[in-house]
Design a protein around this motif. Structure first.
Motif, short mmCIF file in Angstrom:
data_model
loop_
_atom_site.label_atom_id
_atom_site.label_comp_id
_atom_site.label_asym_id
_atom_site.label_seq_id
_atom_site.Cartn_x
_atom_site.Cartn_y
_atom_site.Cartn_z
N LYS A 157 0.86 -1.19 0.00
CA LYS A 157 0.00 0.00 0.00
C LYS A 157 0.89 1.24 0.00
N GLU A 187 0.09 5.28 -0.76
CA GLU A 187 -0.97 6.25 -1.02
C GLU A 187 -2.25 5.51 -1.39
N ASN A 188 -2.77 5.70 -2.59
CA ASN A 188 -4.03 5.07 -2.98
C ASN A 188 -3.85 3.81 -3.81
N THR A 189 -2.62 3.39 -4.02
CA THR A 189 -2.35 2.23 -4.85
C THR A 189 -1.92 1.05 -3.98
N GLU A 190 -2.49 -0.12 -4.24
CA GLU A 190 -2.17 -1.30 -3.44
C GLU A 190 -1.36 -2.34 -4.20
N ASN A 243 2.82 1.08 -11.38
CA ASN A 243 1.45 0.70 -11.03
C ASN A 243 0.61 0.28 -12.24
#
Length: 125
Positions: free
Chosen positions: A53, A55-58, A84
């Motif tokens: 994880k 920020e907003n990317t997993e 990503n």
């Protein structure tokens, strides 16, 4: 409203054929990937999925490049870069982006990474 049974059977046949061929194609790909693990060659590229994880990317993606192998081990160069977007992995396969440090895996570890979809694809030039 009357539904024609022949049309339903025809459509169902098409859908089942598509499912069968897509599943069969995936199994053939996995089978060839297992062959690549059993007899790796210098320069093979392993496309890797990394679950972390930020920020907003997993999910991130990276690559390993095979340097050498023994009877039961595979040695790879990793890259310190992650992206990503899976479709942009080719951007990481450039000279100078790989670490000089080599990481070793047993062939069974690589098979397990393939089975658990951490290794998404193996490319052989």
């Amino acid at each position: 409203m009357k539904i024609n049974l022949k049309v339903i059977i025809y459509c169902l046949g098409i859908v089942l054929s598509i499912i069968f061929f897509s599943c069969n194609h995936k199994n053939e790909s996995n089978s060839s990937y297992h062959k690549y693990v059993n007899s790796p060659k210098k320069g093979d590229i392993y496309e890797i999925k990394i679950n972390k994880k930020v920020e907003n990317t997993e999910v991130f993606y990276s690559i390993y490049k095979v340097e050498s192998s023994t009877k039961d081990s595979i040695f790879v160069h990793t890259t310190e870069y992650n992206i990503n977007q899976k479709d942009k992995l080719d951007l990481l396969n450039k000279k100078g982006l790989f670490d000089k440090k080599i990481r070793g895996f047993s062939k069974s570890e690589i098979q397990n990474l393939l089975k658990t979809n951490i290794i998404l694809k193996i490319k052989r030039n």
